[in-house]
Design a protein around this motif. Structure first.
Motif, PDB file in Angstrom:
ATOM      1  N   CYS A 197       6.712  -0.930  10.226  1.00 17.99           N
ATOM      2  CA  CYS A 197       6.367  -0.808   8.805  1.00 17.99           C
ATOM      3  C   CYS A 197       5.982  -2.177   8.251  1.00 17.99           C
ATOM      4  CB  CYS A 197       7.542  -0.216   8.030  1.00 17.99           C
ATOM      5  SG  CYS A 197       7.268  -0.116   6.244  1.00 17.99           S
ATOM      6  N   GLY A 198       4.906  -2.215   7.477  1.00 19.85           N
ATOM      7  CA  GLY A 198       4.444  -3.469   6.905  1.00 19.85           C
ATOM      8  C   GLY A 198       5.275  -3.965   5.742  1.00 19.85           C
ATOM      9  N   VAL A 199       6.245  -3.171   5.257  1.00 24.01           N
ATOM     10  CA  VAL A 199       7.099  -3.580   4.131  1.00 24.01           C
ATOM     11  C   VAL A 199       8.494  -3.954   4.615  1.00 24.01           C
ATOM     12  CG1 VAL A 199       8.094  -2.851   1.936  1.00 24.01           C
ATOM     13  CG2 VAL A 199       5.773  -2.159   2.530  1.00 24.01           C
ATOM     14  N   CYS A 200       9.191  -3.007   5.244  1.00 23.53           N
ATOM     15  CA  CYS A 200      10.557  -3.290   5.726  1.00 23.53           C
ATOM     16  C   CYS A 200      10.584  -3.902   7.115  1.00 23.53           C
ATOM     17  CB  CYS A 200      11.384  -2.009   5.692  1.00 23.53           C
ATOM     18  SG  CYS A 200      10.745  -0.689   6.764  1.00 23.53           S
ATOM     19  N   LEU A 201       9.435  -3.941   7.830  1.00 25.28           N
ATOM     20  CA  LEU A 201       9.302  -4.583   9.141  1.00 25.28           C
ATOM     21  C   LEU A 201      10.213  -3.957  10.189  1.00 25.28           C
ATOM     22  CD1 LEU A 201       9.152  -8.325   8.022  1.00 25.28           C
ATOM     23  CD2 LEU A 201       7.271  -6.731   8.330  1.00 25.28           C
ATOM     24  N   GLU A 202      10.520  -2.689  10.053  1.00 23.06           N
ATOM     25  CA  GLU A 202      11.350  -1.986  11.024  1.00 23.06           C
ATOM     26  C   GLU A 202      10.493  -1.004  11.806  1.00 23.06           C
ATOM     27  OE1 GLU A 202      14.585  -0.107   9.125  1.00 23.06           O
ATOM     28  OE2 GLU A 202      15.508  -1.978   8.404  1.00 23.06           O
ATOM     29  N   PRO A 203      10.788  -0.807  13.108  1.00 19.57           N
ATOM     30  CA  PRO A 203      10.019   0.176  13.892  1.00 19.57           C
ATOM     31  C   PRO A 203      10.345   1.593  13.449  1.00 19.57           C
ATOM     32  CG  PRO A 203      11.811  -0.739  15.192  1.00 19.57           C
ATOM     33  CD  PRO A 203      11.796  -1.510  13.914  1.00 19.57           C
ATOM     34  N   LYS A 204       9.315   2.364  13.219  1.00 22.29           N
ATOM     35  CA  LYS A 204       9.476   3.743  12.760  1.00 22.29           C
ATOM     36  C   LYS A 204       8.542   4.652  13.569  1.00 22.29           C
ATOM     37  CE  LYS A 204      12.300   2.774   9.329  1.00 22.29           C
ATOM     38  NZ  LYS A 204      11.864   2.904   7.944  1.00 22.29           N
ATOM     39  N   LYS A 205       8.972   5.884  13.766  1.00 25.94           N
ATOM     40  CA  LYS A 205       8.125   6.874  14.401  1.00 25.94           C
ATOM     41  C   LYS A 205       6.989   7.268  13.454  1.00 25.94           C
ATOM     42  CE  LYS A 205       8.560   8.757  17.756  1.00 25.94           C
ATOM     43  NZ  LYS A 205       7.981   8.503  19.097  1.00 25.94           N
ATOM     44  N   GLY A 206       5.894   7.687  14.056  1.00 26.96           N
ATOM     45  CA  GLY A 206       4.749   8.054  13.241  1.00 26.96           C
ATOM     46  C   GLY A 206       5.003   9.239  12.348  1.00 26.96           C
ATOM     47  N   SER A 207       5.978  10.094  12.721  1.00 24.47           N
ATOM     48  CA  SER A 207       6.287  11.255  11.888  1.00 24.47           C
ATOM     49  C   SER A 207       6.870  10.873  10.541  1.00 24.47           C
ATOM     50  CB  SER A 207       7.254  12.182  12.629  1.00 24.47           C
ATOM     51  OG  SER A 207       8.437  11.476  12.978  1.00 24.47           O
ATOM     52  N   SER A 208       7.447   9.672  10.416  1.00 23.50           N
ATOM     53  CA  SER A 208       8.012   9.201   9.147  1.00 23.50           C
ATOM     54  C   SER A 208       7.187   8.081   8.539  1.00 23.50           C
ATOM     55  CB  SER A 208       9.454   8.710   9.355  1.00 23.50           C
ATOM     56  OG  SER A 208       9.482   7.637  10.282  1.00 23.50           O
ATOM     57  N   CYS A 209       5.925   7.958   8.943  1.00 28.59           N
ATOM     58  CA  CYS A 209       5.050   6.902   8.433  1.00 28.59           C
ATOM     59  C   CYS A 209       3.776   7.524   7.874  1.00 28.59           C
ATOM     60  CB  CYS A 209       4.701   5.889   9.534  1.00 28.59           C
ATOM     61  SG  CYS A 209       6.099   4.944  10.162  1.00 28.59           S
ATOM     62  N   HIS A 210       2.992   6.668   7.202  1.00 29.25           N
ATOM     63  CA  HIS A 210       1.707   7.080   6.638  1.00 29.25           C
ATOM     64  C   HIS A 210       0.683   5.993   6.941  1.00 29.25           C
ATOM     65  CE1 HIS A 210      -1.265   8.784   3.903  1.00 29.25           C
ATOM     66  NE2 HIS A 210      -1.419   7.570   3.388  1.00 29.25           N
ATOM     67  N   ARG A 211      -0.484   6.423   7.404  1.00 28.71           N
ATOM     68  CA  ARG A 211      -1.587   5.502   7.675  1.00 28.71           C
ATOM     69  C   ARG A 211      -2.576   5.552   6.514  1.00 28.71           C
ATOM     70  NH1 ARG A 211      -3.766   3.666  12.593  1.00 28.71           N
ATOM     71  NH2 ARG A 211      -2.585   5.266  13.739  1.00 28.71           N
ATOM     72  N   MET A 212      -2.927   4.380   5.966  1.00 28.72           N
ATOM     73  CA  MET A 212      -3.879   4.322   4.868  1.00 28.72           C
ATOM     74  C   MET A 212      -5.253   4.815   5.325  1.00 28.72           C
ATOM     75  SD  MET A 212      -2.338   3.378   2.212  1.00 28.72           S
ATOM     76  CE  MET A 212      -0.719   2.750   1.792  1.00 28.72           C
ATOM     77  N   VAL A 213      -5.897   5.572   4.470  1.00 28.44           N
ATOM     78  CA  VAL A 213      -7.155   6.210   4.850  1.00 28.44           C
ATOM     79  C   VAL A 213      -8.265   5.180   5.001  1.00 28.44           C
ATOM     80  CG1 VAL A 213      -8.887   7.887   4.111  1.00 28.44           C
ATOM     81  CG2 VAL A 213      -6.463   8.352   3.728  1.00 28.44           C
ATOM     82  N   ARG A 214      -8.366   4.226   4.089  1.00 24.46           N
ATOM     83  CA  ARG A 214      -9.483   3.289   4.108  1.00 24.46           C
ATOM     84  C   ARG A 214      -9.314   2.195   5.156  1.00 24.46           C
ATOM     85  NH1 ARG A 214      -9.201   3.517  -1.846  1.00 24.46           N
ATOM     86  NH2 ARG A 214     -10.927   4.770  -2.621  1.00 24.46           N
ATOM     87  N   CYS A 215      -8.134   1.568   5.192  1.00 23.63           N
ATOM     88  CA  CYS A 215      -7.944   0.367   6.027  1.00 23.63           C
ATOM     89  C   CYS A 215      -7.169   0.645   7.300  1.00 23.63           C
ATOM     90  CB  CYS A 215      -7.251  -0.723   5.215  1.00 23.63           C
ATOM     91  SG  CYS A 215      -5.664  -0.208   4.511  1.00 23.63           S
ATOM     92  N   GLY A 216      -6.378   1.690   7.379  1.00 25.44           N
ATOM     93  CA  GLY A 216      -5.623   2.004   8.574  1.00 25.44           C
ATOM     94  C   GLY A 216      -4.284   1.318   8.695  1.00 25.44           C
ATOM     95  N   HIS A 217      -3.804   0.591   7.679  1.00 28.86           N
ATOM     96  CA  HIS A 217      -2.486  -0.025   7.733  1.00 28.86           C
ATOM     97  C   HIS A 217      -1.409   1.062   7.667  1.00 28.86           C
ATOM     98  CE1 HIS A 217      -4.849  -3.606   6.317  1.00 28.86           C
ATOM     99  NE2 HIS A 217      -4.144  -4.140   7.298  1.00 28.86           N
ATOM    100  N   VAL A 218      -0.296   0.797   8.368  1.00 33.23           N
ATOM    101  CA  VAL A 218       0.768   1.793   8.506  1.00 33.23           C
ATOM    102  C   VAL A 218       2.013   1.292   7.792  1.00 33.23           C
ATOM    103  CG1 VAL A 218       2.190   3.103  10.122  1.00 33.23           C
ATOM    104  CG2 VAL A 218      -0.186   2.567  10.692  1.00 33.23           C
ATOM    105  N   PHE A 219       2.635   2.164   6.990  1.00 33.62           N
ATOM    106  CA  PHE A 219       3.890   1.877   6.286  1.00 33.62           C
ATOM    107  C   PHE A 219       4.759   3.124   6.374  1.00 33.62           C
ATOM    108  CE2 PHE A 219       0.416  -0.374   4.227  1.00 33.62           C
ATOM    109  CZ  PHE A 219       0.857  -1.688   4.251  1.00 33.62           C
ATOM    110  N   CYS A 220       6.053   2.909   6.287  1.00 40.48           N
ATOM    111  CA  CYS A 220       6.951   4.056   6.291  1.00 40.48           C
ATOM    112  C   CYS A 220       6.919   4.738   4.916  1.00 40.48           C
ATOM    113  CB  CYS A 220       8.371   3.634   6.658  1.00 40.48           C
ATOM    114  SG  CYS A 220       9.201   2.574   5.456  1.00 40.48           S
ATOM    115  N   VAL A 221       7.164   6.032   4.918  1.00 40.21           N
ATOM    116  CA  VAL A 221       7.047   6.831   3.697  1.00 40.21           C
ATOM    117  C   VAL A 221       8.048   6.406   2.624  1.00 40.21           C
ATOM    118  CG1 VAL A 221       7.257   9.171   2.775  1.00 40.21           C
ATOM    119  CG2 VAL A 221       6.035   8.783   4.913  1.00 40.21           C
TER     120      VAL A 221
END
Length: 628
Positions: A197-221
């Motif tokens: 996650c780009g905010v909390c910097l913890e590894p997360k599964k993709g099922s609990s994350c969201h990928r930004m549509v325009r840029c593709g950055h991934v953050f946890c929900v």
């Protein structure tokens, strides 16, 4: 015959071990079905034409392969839509191993897709390839080789990019199915991966994350929900964007042009993406309303309701009021730094374009005179600055004298405390509060350390705010404003003094003529103020010298002997009695000592302005007043 059956069973058993997804038919043990995924190495360009009568053929609208605009339409009015798909519905293969396979007969194959997006000619060519492989392998077992051939063809996109225009034309009724399949396939692959996650910097599964549509950055929900909900609650619409600090930044340098390009790429998120995170519909509805309000306020063509208790915006086709989130359609060009709207033309709009209806209270009014709608054939006049109310004038004067405008968006900013380095909340521009100059975002305090600047060593001036500190010098646009305000205050004070000293004008006396308007040849307000102060000092000096002359003349008169009254002539024929001189002296007028004493007493009490000079007789013909 038994050997052939053994060969068919052996081949199907081996293929089932390699491809577990192979399904055997219960009724026919030599019949099988398998779905081959279609995921081209490069996204496939798919065209969805609209059913428009008389539209030009697709081949005439496409540019040739290899050109700079490959895959784009040649006309802006072309009746078709282009999408780039990374995943397509799978290719289903039906295999039948007939009796006499592999020595005498080739396997029977049938290809299909659901929906039928693959062209029929491509399907026939792929089916014919199976018999050719059987011939090449010398009538041997070719099922595995044929499946491998289909997988390679699917990875190449079945060579559809080499067709005319490099695009695949699909009917419009298949659009929703193909787009949904592409989204679901991407989501399934995303959920199987692990991200930081780009905010909390913890590894997360993709099922609990969201990928930004325009840029593709991934953050946890949870991180996205906490940040966006707080921003929407506080009304900070500009922060509803990607949370990556380097997203959209220009790495080529911190120049003015690169900064402008960077701002154009800072786009807020689409409400549909906020629903995908997901956020509550009430929060997304508030976000849409705040975003629309910001656009209306930044558009100079927006007309507001003239009712003081309403003042809602008029209905706008450019920014329609959103009542249902499902009706939201926003383009990708929606950015935080929008192009400012052009000013309205100087000519008044035609009568047919003056009707406006408030979207809050449904009040119909004229956009020019701000009165109730009077029809197209009634002549109305535009509202000028002279028609402003006293409250509007007072508010305008306060904003003009106690705020500094932002040099980028002209938003008025007032400082209540702190240093003179300002950061506009509207457009994030760094500027100086004293002179209004742009400041470098990387080193904003360099402006206050340059000796050749007017703001040198003045970073902490007005630390407690500028309200009530009119004596502070402003170097920018507010410098003339402060000078004009000082001149106006001096004129008002002088007028009050003259009125108190002279009193009201007597009846019948015409009032003083108003001053002519100021022209370009007149001196600036500061010079006029200095000249007015010099004239007042000269007048006071002349009054003082007149008072000195009067006092000196009075002193010389007091030092002279009192004048004697003239003696009457005696007649020689009529001898006067012995007591005549005494009677004449008794009948002489008294010396003017009493009047002089009264005048001196009034001088001591500073009341000589009420003295009447006729009470003293000017015997010696005037007073001697020394020259200056």
């Amino acid at each position: 015959m038994a050997n052939q059956e053994d060969e068919r069973e052996e081949e199907l058993s081996a293929i089932t071990a390699i491809f577990p997804e192979l399904v055997l038919d219960e009724k026919n043990p030599f019949k099988a079905t398998i779905d081959l995924p279609v995921a081209p190495a490069s996204p496939l360009t798919v065209v969805f034409p609209f059913p428009v009568d008389g539209a030009p053929p697709l081949s005439n609208l496409l540019t040739p392969p290899g050109s700079d605009n490959e895959g784009r339409k040649a006309s802006a009015a072309a009746p078709w839509e282009i999408r780039h798909l990374s995943y397509l519905p799978p290719l289903r293969l039906h295999i039948i191993l007939p009796a006499g396979y592999p020595a005498e007969k080739a396997p029977q194959v049938q290809l299909s897709t659901s929906p039928a997006w693959l062209p029929k000619d491509v399907t026939r060519n792929l089916e014919a390839e199976c018999a050719e492989l059987w011939e090449e392998y010398g009538h041997g077992q070719v099922v595995f080789a044929y499946i491998d051939y289909l997988q390679q063809a699917a990875e190449r996109g079945f060579d559809l990019a080499e067709r005319a225009g490099g695009m695949l034309e699909v009917a419009q009724d298949m659009k929703i199915a193909l787009l949904d399949f592409d989204i679901e396939a991407k989501r399934e692959k995303f959920e199987q991966e692990t991200f930081d996650c780009g905010v909390c910097l913890e590894p997360k599964k993709g099922s609990s994350c969201h990928r930004m549509v325009r840029c593709g950055h991934v953050f946890c929900v949870p991180c996205l929900q906490d940040f966006y909900n707080n921003a929407i609650t506080e009304g900070d619409v500009a922060s509803i964007k990607c949370l990556a600090p380097d997203c959209g930044k220009d790495r080529r340098g911190n120049t003015a042009q690169s900064t402008q390009r960077k701002k154009k790429r800072e786009r807020t998120l689409n409400p549909s993406e906020l629903l995908q995170i997901p956020l509550e519909r009430t929060a997304v509805q508030r976000y849409v309303e705040l975003k629309r309000k910001k656009k209306l306020e930044s558009d100079k063509t927006t007309v507001y309701c003239p009712r003081t208790w309403c003042q809602g915006p008029a209905r706008s086709k450019k920014y329609p009021k959103v009542t249902n989130l499902s009706q939201i359609v926003e383009s990708d060009s929606d950015s935080e730094t929008e192009t400012p709207p052009k000013n309205e033309p100087k000519d008044l709009p035609p009568s047919a374009d003056r009707l406006r209806i408030c979207e809050d209270c449904n009040y119909a009014f004229c956009r020019v005179c701000l009165s109730g709608w009077h029809g197209e054939f009634v002549r109305c006049w535009p509202r000028s600055n002279t028609e402003l109310t006293e409250e509007e004038k007072a508010s305008y004067d306060y904003i003009r004298l106690h705020t500094s405008p932002c040099p980028t968006c002209s938003s008025p900013c007032q400082k209540t405390m702190g240093c003179n380095h300002m950061n506009c909340f509207q457009c994030r521009t760094h500027f100086c509060y004293l002179c209004g100059a742009w400041l470098d975002a990387g080193n904003p305090y360099q402006h206050f350390n340059q000796p050749d600047k007017g703001c040198y060593m003045r970073l902490w001036e007005l630390e407690g705010g500028d309200e009530g500190n009119g004596e502070v010098h402003f170097d920018g646009a507010r410098g003339w404003e402060a000078a004009i305000a000082a001149a106006n205050e001096a004129d008002a004070a002088q007028g009050n003094q003259d009125q108190n000293r002279d009193g009201p004008a007597p009846p019948g006396v015409p009032p003083e003529a108003p001053r002519p308007p100021r022209t370009d040849d007149d001196p600036p307000p500061v010079v006029a103020l200095q000249q007015m102060q010099l004239d007042e000092a000269t007048e006071l000096e002349n009054d003082l010298w007149n008072d000195i002359r009067q006092r000196q003349a009075l002193d010389r008169r007091l030092q002279r002997p009192a004048p004697q009254p003239p003696q009457p002539r005696r007649r020689q024929r009529d001898p006067a009695p012995a007591a005549a001189p005494a009677a004449a002296n008794a009948a002489a007028p008294p010396e003017p000592r009493v009047g002089l004493q009264r005048f001196l007493q009034m001088v001591r009490n500073d009341e000589e302005d009420g003295w009447d000079s006729d009470e003293l007789e000017d015997v010696d013909g005037g007073w001697d007043i020394p020259e200056r």
